[in-house]
Design a protein around this motif. Sequence first.
Motif, PDB file in Angstrom:
ATOM      1  N   LEU A   1       0.818  -1.206   0.000  1.00 33.68           N
ATOM      2  CA  LEU A   1       0.000   0.000   0.000  1.00 33.68           C
ATOM      3  C   LEU A   1       0.852   1.255   0.000  1.00 33.68           C
ATOM      4  CD1 LEU A   1      -3.004  -0.544   2.428  1.00 33.68           C
ATOM      5  CD2 LEU A   1      -3.095   0.360   0.118  1.00 33.68           C
ATOM      6  N   THR A   2       1.895   1.280   0.842  1.00 37.97           N
ATOM      7  CA  THR A   2       2.670   2.517   0.956  1.00 37.97           C
ATOM      8  C   THR A   2       3.628   2.681  -0.214  1.00 37.97           C
ATOM      9  OG1 THR A   2       3.920   1.240   2.554  1.00 37.97           O
ATOM     10  CG2 THR A   2       2.654   3.051   3.408  1.00 37.97           C
ATOM     11  N   PHE A   3       4.238   1.595  -0.695  1.00 41.44           N
ATOM     12  CA  PHE A   3       5.273   1.765  -1.714  1.00 41.44           C
ATOM     13  C   PHE A   3       4.756   1.610  -3.138  1.00 41.44           C
ATOM     14  CE2 PHE A   3       7.774   1.468   2.026  1.00 41.44           C
ATOM     15  CZ  PHE A   3       8.915   2.209   1.755  1.00 41.44           C
ATOM     16  N   ARG A   4       3.543   1.088  -3.305  1.00 45.14           N
ATOM     17  CA  ARG A   4       2.901   1.009  -4.622  1.00 45.14           C
ATOM     18  C   ARG A   4       3.842   0.499  -5.707  1.00 45.14           C
ATOM     19  NH1 ARG A   4      -1.668   1.400  -4.742  1.00 45.14           N
ATOM     20  NH2 ARG A   4      -2.981   2.517  -3.277  1.00 45.14           N
ATOM     21  N   THR A   5       4.510  -0.596  -5.436  1.00 47.88           N
ATOM     22  CA  THR A   5       5.365  -1.176  -6.460  1.00 47.88           C
ATOM     23  C   THR A   5       5.195  -2.680  -6.414  1.00 47.88           C
ATOM     24  OG1 THR A   5       7.631  -1.473  -7.225  1.00 47.88           O
ATOM     25  CG2 THR A   5       7.318  -1.246  -4.856  1.00 47.88           C
TER      26      THR A   5
ATOM     27  N   ALA B   1       1.726  -3.895 -10.123  1.00 45.65           N
ATOM     28  CA  ALA B   1       2.663  -3.882 -11.254  1.00 45.65           C
ATOM     29  C   ALA B   1       2.157  -2.976 -12.368  1.00 45.65           C
ATOM     30  CB  ALA B   1       2.860  -5.297 -11.781  1.00 45.65           C
ATOM     31  N   THR B   2       3.021  -2.093 -12.870  1.00 47.99           N
ATOM     32  CA  THR B   2       2.658  -1.288 -14.024  1.00 47.99           C
ATOM     33  C   THR B   2       3.012  -2.057 -15.291  1.00 47.99           C
ATOM     34  OG1 THR B   2       4.823  -0.250 -14.138  1.00 47.99           O
ATOM     35  CG2 THR B   2       3.174   0.858 -12.788  1.00 47.99           C
ATOM     36  N   VAL B   3       2.478  -1.557 -16.426  1.00 48.87           N
ATOM     37  CA  VAL B   3       2.773  -2.186 -17.711  1.00 48.87           C
ATOM     38  C   VAL B   3       4.285  -2.211 -17.930  1.00 48.87           C
ATOM     39  CG1 VAL B   3       2.514  -1.912 -20.199  1.00 48.87           C
ATOM     40  CG2 VAL B   3       0.558  -1.553 -18.705  1.00 48.87           C
ATOM     41  N   THR B   4       4.945  -1.096 -17.604  1.00 51.58           N
ATOM     42  CA  THR B   4       6.394  -1.029 -17.795  1.00 51.58           C
ATOM     43  C   THR B   4       7.102  -2.111 -16.991  1.00 51.58           C
ATOM     44  OG1 THR B   4       6.147   1.346 -18.046  1.00 51.58           O
ATOM     45  CG2 THR B   4       8.373   0.508 -17.713  1.00 51.58           C
ATOM     46  N   GLU B   5       6.695  -2.273 -15.726  1.00 50.39           N
ATOM     47  CA  GLU B   5       7.351  -3.285 -14.885  1.00 50.39           C
ATOM     48  C   GLU B   5       7.133  -4.681 -15.453  1.00 50.39           C
ATOM     49  OE1 GLU B   5       7.480  -1.504 -10.379  1.00 50.39           O
ATOM     50  OE2 GLU B   5       5.520  -2.079 -11.131  1.00 50.39           O
ATOM     51  N   LEU B   6       5.919  -4.944 -15.950  1.00 47.84           N
ATOM     52  CA  LEU B   6       5.624  -6.257 -16.538  1.00 47.84           C
ATOM     53  C   LEU B   6       6.512  -6.501 -17.758  1.00 47.84           C
ATOM     54  CD1 LEU B   6       3.809  -8.804 -16.854  1.00 47.84           C
ATOM     55  CD2 LEU B   6       2.351  -7.420 -18.315  1.00 47.84           C
TER      56      LEU B   6
ATOM     57  N   GLN C   1       6.051  -1.105 -30.114  1.00 44.54           N
ATOM     58  CA  GLN C   1       5.674  -2.026 -31.182  1.00 44.54           C
ATOM     59  C   GLN C   1       4.345  -2.705 -30.893  1.00 44.54           C
ATOM     60  OE1 GLN C   1       9.026  -4.630 -31.517  1.00 44.54           O
ATOM     61  NE2 GLN C   1      10.205  -3.197 -32.759  1.00 44.54           N
ATOM     62  N   ALA C   2       4.085  -2.981 -29.621  1.00 43.19           N
ATOM     63  CA  ALA C   2       2.848  -3.672 -29.272  1.00 43.19           C
ATOM     64  C   ALA C   2       1.684  -2.696 -29.101  1.00 43.19           C
ATOM     65  CB  ALA C   2       3.042  -4.479 -27.992  1.00 43.19           C
ATOM     66  N   GLY C   3       1.944  -1.394 -29.256  1.00 41.01           N
ATOM     67  CA  GLY C   3       0.872  -0.418 -29.175  1.00 41.01           C
ATOM     68  C   GLY C   3       0.313  -0.231 -27.774  1.00 41.01           C
ATOM     69  N   ILE C   4       1.171  -0.350 -26.757  1.00 38.54           N
ATOM     70  CA  ILE C   4       0.693  -0.211 -25.381  1.00 38.54           C
ATOM     71  C   ILE C   4       1.481   0.897 -24.666  1.00 38.54           C
ATOM     72  CG2 ILE C   4       2.246  -1.976 -24.373  1.00 38.54           C
ATOM     73  CD1 ILE C   4      -1.508  -1.583 -23.605  1.00 38.54           C
ATOM     74  N   TRP C   5       2.278   1.621 -25.460  1.00 43.89           N
ATOM     75  CA  TRP C   5       3.139   2.679 -24.913  1.00 43.89           C
ATOM     76  C   TRP C   5       2.357   3.705 -24.121  1.00 43.89           C
ATOM     77  CZ3 TRP C   5       7.909   3.720 -23.777  1.00 43.89           C
ATOM     78  CH2 TRP C   5       8.354   5.039 -23.686  1.00 43.89           C
ATOM     79  N   HIS C   6       1.148   4.068 -24.617  1.00 44.28           N
ATOM     80  CA  HIS C   6       0.369   5.114 -23.959  1.00 44.28           C
ATOM     81  C   HIS C   6      -0.144   4.670 -22.589  1.00 44.28           C
ATOM     82  CE1 HIS C   6      -2.355   2.497 -26.055  1.00 44.28           C
ATOM     83  NE2 HIS C   6      -3.383   2.990 -25.408  1.00 44.28           N
ATOM     84  N   LYS C   7      -0.122   3.359 -22.309  1.00 43.49           N
ATOM     85  CA  LYS C   7      -0.615   2.871 -21.022  1.00 43.49           C
ATOM     86  C   LYS C   7       0.540   2.455 -20.100  1.00 43.49           C
ATOM     87  CE  LYS C   7      -5.149   2.562 -22.000  1.00 43.49           C
ATOM     88  NZ  LYS C   7      -6.263   3.022 -21.194  1.00 43.49           N
ATOM     89  N   ARG C   8       1.769   2.850 -20.410  1.00 43.95           N
ATOM     90  CA  ARG C   8       2.934   2.256 -19.744  1.00 43.95           C
ATOM     91  C   ARG C   8       2.968   2.499 -18.236  1.00 43.95           C
ATOM     92  NH1 ARG C   8       4.171   6.671 -22.477  1.00 43.95           N
ATOM     93  NH2 ARG C   8       5.506   8.291 -21.615  1.00 43.95           N
ATOM     94  N   HIS C   9       2.362   3.600 -17.766  1.00 44.02           N
ATOM     95  CA  HIS C   9       2.417   3.875 -16.330  1.00 44.02           C
ATOM     96  C   HIS C   9       1.219   3.312 -15.582  1.00 44.02           C
ATOM     97  CE1 HIS C   9       5.945   6.067 -17.043  1.00 44.02           C
ATOM     98  NE2 HIS C   9       5.382   7.136 -17.568  1.00 44.02           N
ATOM     99  N   GLN C  10       0.287   2.699 -16.316  1.00 49.06           N
ATOM    100  CA  GLN C  10      -0.906   2.167 -15.634  1.00 49.06           C
ATOM    101  C   GLN C  10      -0.618   0.788 -15.057  1.00 49.06           C
ATOM    102  OE1 GLN C  10      -4.704   2.538 -17.057  1.00 49.06           O
ATOM    103  NE2 GLN C  10      -4.379   4.415 -18.210  1.00 49.06           N
ATOM    104  N   THR C  11      -1.418   0.410 -14.046  1.00 48.65           N
ATOM    105  CA  THR C  11      -1.235  -0.928 -13.497  1.00 48.65           C
ATOM    106  C   THR C  11      -1.867  -1.954 -14.439  1.00 48.65           C
ATOM    107  OG1 THR C  11      -3.273  -0.774 -12.239  1.00 48.65           O
ATOM    108  CG2 THR C  11      -1.250  -0.112 -11.112  1.00 48.65           C
ATOM    109  N   VAL C  12      -1.284  -3.139 -14.445  1.00 47.30           N
ATOM    110  CA  VAL C  12      -1.757  -4.194 -15.338  1.00 47.30           C
ATOM    111  C   VAL C  12      -3.201  -4.568 -15.008  1.00 47.30           C
ATOM    112  CG1 VAL C  12      -1.343  -6.562 -16.093  1.00 47.30           C
ATOM    113  CG2 VAL C  12       0.577  -5.054 -15.633  1.00 47.30           C
ATOM    114  N   THR C  13      -3.554  -4.515 -13.711  1.00 44.84           N
ATOM    115  CA  THR C  13      -4.902  -4.922 -13.323  1.00 44.84           C
ATOM    116  C   THR C  13      -5.952  -3.931 -13.811  1.00 44.84           C
ATOM    117  OG1 THR C  13      -4.311  -3.959 -11.193  1.00 44.84           O
ATOM    118  CG2 THR C  13      -4.424  -6.347 -11.302  1.00 44.84           C
TER     119      THR C  13
END
Lengths: 353, 352
Positions: A291-295, B96-101, B130-142
């Motif tokens: 929750l706190t680190f959001r990673t 997890a963000t898209v970038t992290e995944l 290339q996969a066309g997901i660049w605009h969502k890169r900071h969003q979480t996968v869920t």
Amino acid sequence: MDISQTSSTPRSARHRSQLLFVAMAGLVFLLFMTNLALGSVSIPLAQVWQIIIRGSTDHAVYTNIVMQTRLPQAIVALGAGMALGIAGLMLQTLFKNPLAGPSVLGISSGASLGVAFVVLLSGQMFGLTLSGLPFWGDMAVIAASLAGALGVLMIILTISSRVAGSLAVLIIGVMMGYLSNSIVGVFKYFSLEADVHSYVIWGLGSFNRLSLPRAILFGGVAVAVSAMMVFLSKPLNLLALGDRYAQNLGLHTRRTRLLVILGAGLLTAVVTAFCGPIAFIGMAVPHLAKLTFRTSNHLTLIVAAGLIGSGTALLCAILSRLPGLESALPINSVTAFVGAPVVISVILKRRSV
Amino acid sequence: MDICQLSHLTTGYRTGQGVKTISQGLDATLPSGQMTCLLGANGTGKSTLLRTICGFLKPLCGHVSVAGREVAGLSAREMSRLVAVVLTDRVEIPNATVTELVQLGRSPYTGFMGRLGSDDVAIACRAMQQAGIWHKRHQTVTSLSDGERQKALIAKALAQETPLIVLDEPTAFLDLPARVEIMQLLRSLCSDKGVSILMTTHDLDLALQMADRLWLLQPDRPLVTGSPEDLMLQDAFAAMFAQSGIEFDIRTGLFQIQHPYRHHIAVKGHGFGYVLLRRALARLGIRTVGYGGGQALWIDIRGIDVPEFAVMYDAHPLLVSPSVERVVSQVVDAMASMPMAKHMNVSNDAII
């Protein structure tokens, strides 16, 4: 677009976690000092500081209180909280279950069984109450607890090296817990009332069973083993993806699972041996860390879970002997009141975590 | 050059009780830089074959090689640089963000602690573009939609920089526009970037239009492989869908439902109006035949740009309407009120 701007996380987020780490460490330090200062006798922080720096102060009573009871307890709480928080995080990732914690492997039940042997059975069979003896009693309890915990850990490791999925390990761990509880139940049934009472007290958990040298030893071991867990951060990141994705990214999933169980199991076993089974910290702390680190990066999460675990345990230790209370409350009663609301709120808004 | 080869492959599981064989005697090649679709009904062993190619399952017999190397002898670490997968397993990593995944796709190349170099970061970024997901890169996968999540997983596979990408039903659970988008994305990765792709799918029409090659997996038969067009010419699909109520229309190259016809009616005219009318009538078990002048009840399609339908009885129009629905209900009414044998020319051959 500008590739150079995009590393693992946006720059502001990385600054945020660095700031958070500093704040967390500061908070843990503050809680540690508060633990030394607060209690049935309040000691001014300046005096506490003197005792820590120089080992004594003009006030012999203050020195005694801090060195004999409060410092060992604070060190034990710090180490136990760190170990349990990290063990809980590892097991939640391994089992992909937000309700997993150090207790799911059946290790604390194994420890309970070991202690039951010593506390309940020895009185019956040999006519002597081992736990009544001052030094050897303590050592016997610790050794029995460690033996029980490590015994269960060995069984779990053997089984998990043979079966494919993590779910089977989870179920077997929980079943081991039921089995040891039922054996303990039989012991209790045939035991002396006084022995059952001391067994129950052991089961409520405590941070203040150790003298200062032993507390330092315990704290050192707990922190060192906890710190080693950061080397599992890459495998844990991959395991979070799921076993097949992890394998496809080059992870030897079976070996990794054994390492994670071994690491988390050792942490739990050590804590349980010296403090008794401590509930809820291992389950609640990983959620607070996320929750706190959001990673999702376990390198950050492991350090966060360690710091937050220490902080939570220290907070519980303070709460257990709030001024006004004649004697300290059992630590598990306090951890439940701190941990249960966290777990409940996480389950209620599960989607966001 | 072939990126993947199967020879005399037998797939299946080794369980505690023994060996369960799924398919045997499979031979196929997968040319580099092409998109190959593995087709087959449920339960024919598509996923098992795919898992064997990825190294998740050991071949019971025979050989699988990727980039010239025998899969059975490779460690997970070596396989991770040869084949990247997109599976149907749900990915739910808290926070997890898209970038992290996508950056996890670089794991085969990172060190003990998983620290990313600047190359790794750049490759992951390119994969997301290339996969066309660049605009969502900071969003979480869920927080992504199903289609976006597939794109993120495809980006992860691209970041892995393997010669072969294997996808297990990447279009399942997606709506039609998202399916087409994913197929077009995979198509362009093959055509423009030279990626080799093997995927399973149930979208026959899309596979026929998009795939370079098809592998048809059928129970107890050898794997049939070839380009979609060659397989159509060989009528390879007829056997695959025998007794399933689907027929392969050799005029359009598309699959359609096999309707049980009970009646037929003469129609004069052609064009799009005719195609639609034929479909609407086929649903009700009425087959259209050419107008030969002898039939009493028939339909005349008039109009040049916008069709207009006339239900005729001999030379008299019963109804003239631009609506297919009204024409069809008029036809059904007329058929019900008339003795069939006399007006409709029904014979045994009308029943298929």
